[in-house]
Design an enzyme around this catalytic site. Structure first.
Site, PDB file in Angstrom:
ATOM      1  N   MET B  37       0.844  -1.191   0.000  1.00  0.00           N
ATOM      2  CA  MET B  37       0.000   0.000   0.000  1.00  0.00           C
ATOM      3  C   MET B  37       0.885   1.248   0.000  1.00  0.00           C
ATOM      4  O   MET B  37       0.421   2.339   0.319  1.00  0.00           O
ATOM      5  CB  MET B  37      -0.950  -0.010   1.202  1.00  0.00           C
ATOM      6  CG  MET B  37      -1.890  -1.231   1.174  1.00  0.00           C
ATOM      7  SD  MET B  37      -3.510  -0.940   1.929  1.00  0.00           S
ATOM      8  CE  MET B  37      -3.035  -0.516   3.600  1.00  0.00           C
ATOM      9  N   GLY B  43      10.631  -2.890   5.783  1.00  0.00           N
ATOM     10  CA  GLY B  43       9.862  -4.141   5.695  1.00  0.00           C
ATOM     11  C   GLY B  43       9.533  -4.466   4.251  1.00  0.00           C
ATOM     12  O   GLY B  43       9.749  -5.586   3.773  1.00  0.00           O
ATOM     13  N   HIS B  44       9.030  -3.457   3.521  1.00  0.00           N
ATOM     14  CA  HIS B  44       8.741  -3.670   2.099  1.00  0.00           C
ATOM     15  C   HIS B  44      10.018  -3.994   1.317  1.00  0.00           C
ATOM     16  O   HIS B  44      10.020  -4.837   0.424  1.00  0.00           O
ATOM     17  CB  HIS B  44       8.122  -2.406   1.487  1.00  0.00           C
ATOM     18  CG  HIS B  44       6.839  -1.974   2.131  1.00  0.00           C
ATOM     19  ND1 HIS B  44       6.750  -0.869   2.949  1.00  0.00           N
ATOM     20  CD2 HIS B  44       5.590  -2.490   2.082  1.00  0.00           C
ATOM     21  CE1 HIS B  44       5.495  -0.727   3.369  1.00  0.00           C
ATOM     22  NE2 HIS B  44       4.775  -1.697   2.866  1.00  0.00           N
TER      23      HIS B  44
END
Lengths: 295, 295
Positions: B37, B43-44
């Protein structure tokens, strides 16, 4: 997998079918997919013949899907004839028949369900709660397993077709959907695997369904309102057969909502219950020129 | 489509992405997919780095999916930064960013819904009714649009991951799902796009969540019963922060049902509400050797 003497490939597992149809192997080869519940008749063979015209390989599935039968419906008595189906499929030029067991298709159930929208509120959706959940479930699984370029559906199951088209559109499913016209017996009865469950007398009465639908669309084309047409069709069926009316309905197609001034196509659909089987039929018609579209 | 000066391809329409990723063109090239999103953090980028290791092409989607936000939730205030996201994605080696509008993703709605099963009864599913319907909807659409060989999901959204794994298994979706461990700040707070919505004081308190989870899994590994652990973790968070407990729960993973003698992995998960944002975190642990699996 085994190859029938006729050359048709019969595959019973998902893994093997996916290996066979792997896109890295098949490259530009197009796959036309004909999902069926077996007990093949000319309606199914018409799907095959359309698929053969438009694709390099034709894959047919034969699977009586328990998920789309409700309690008390005819899952057990649904007619089956594997050997005849394989012969007919082979003669029709099907390349691969996928014929999985129930355990192969549904080894586990995490409870995820796909629910149709308003399109399932009427017609068979109203009479058969949960039916289209089961249809959407098996259709999504089969599309993912086969990965077809085009999938062929008969217009006899017009509500199913409309819901599947919506599913493909709204969820970007990777197959085109091809509508194939209804195939009828010479006396007009729509071909159906369930016709064998009619008694001889019921079979002789059943053409009344299509006759009533035909006179109904003529009335509608002449300006009669939907309710009057529905009443007249129901009366025609009751007067000429022992069948009981489940529904007779005119709706906008493929939205399956009320007919409005903007409606371009309507469906006149009915379901009729005989002693041990329930038949459906329909005519889809352009509101502009009165031309039947589903025949 | 346009190509950023960094060489990353930015695609905004489904049609163009599908053309670009057409399997007839890409042949044996494998695609790793990272759905996000946006408002990217480490983290991504960890998802990207796993995807790069295992695939020829990495596709990232950036789409704040309205379907998974409930009324009164933070769809409007969910943080967004397109330019920074494109820069970070590019630096991380993403090949294609798919960044569609809401209209592109949801041009029509025939009302078909995908409902999760029992796995959504607990945790965020209980607090956010309809949330996982929206997740399954967008995930199915994105999988069909991208047609990835492998898709990468972070274990912070452990319930989402469990439900998606079930969806893939039960509906034969054509992608492998890869679990990627949680990435944390140095003080232990799980990386989240929502962390920017914490006040400075809340941010300083937020590491209490992970500390409490860590002491909880130690207690559980030492033989404490789930209820006692849940109580202790909740007390630890309340004592050390201004956050309010949404839930603290131990469940079997990935079934998300009660822990039994047969349970091989458990999740200790919590959701904590701060003034304007709600954070989730979890630790997944083997019941056999007490090893954390999600870190």
């Amino acid at each position: 997998m085994y190859v029938e003497s006729t050359g048709i490939q019969v595959i019973e597992t998902i893994e093997e079918l996916q290996k066979t149809l792997n896109r890295n192997e098949r490259k530009d080869t197009t796959v036309g997919f004909v999902p069926t519940m077996g007990f093949l008749h000319e309606g199914h063979l018409s799907l095959v013949s359309h698929a053969k015209e438009q694709n390099d390989i034709v894959v047919m599935s034969i699977f009586v899907n328990p998920a789309q039968f409700g309690p008390g419906e005819d899952f057990e008595s649904y007619p089956r004839d594997r050997e005849k189906d394989l012969r007919l499929a082979s003669e029709a030029g099907v390349d691969i028949v996928f014929i999985p067991s129930v355990e192969e298709m549904y080894p586990a159930d995490g409870g995820i369900r796909i629910l149709p929208g308003r399109q399932a509120d009427e017609l068979c959706g109203a009479s058969r709660p949960g039916h289209f959940d089961g249809v959407l479930k098996v259709v999504l699984k089969l599309f993912n397993i086969v990965d077809p370029d085009r999938s062929y559906f008969g217009m006899k199951d017009a509500q199913q077709l409309a819901i599947i088209e919506t599913f493909v559109r709204d969820f970007n499913l990777r197959t085109a959907i091809v509508r194939v016209p209804i195939v009828r017996e010479e006396d007009g009865l729509a071909k159906s695997s369930r016709n064998v469950n009619l008694t001889a007398i019921e079979r002789s009465e059943a053409p009344a369904i299509y006759q009533a639908l035909q006179s109904g669309v003529e009335m509608f084309a002449d300006g009669a309102n939907p309710e009057a047409v529905e009443r007249q069709v129901a009366e025609g069926i009751i007067a000429n057969s022992s069948g009981k009316i489940d529904y007779v309905k005119i709706l906008a197609y493929p939205e399956l909502g009320p007919v409005t001034d903007d409606t371009e196509e309507i469906i006149l659909a009915c379901a009729v219950k005989f002693s041990s089987t329930r038949l459906i039929d329909n005519i889809i018609m352009s509101t502009k020129d009165g031309t039947p579209c589903s025949e």
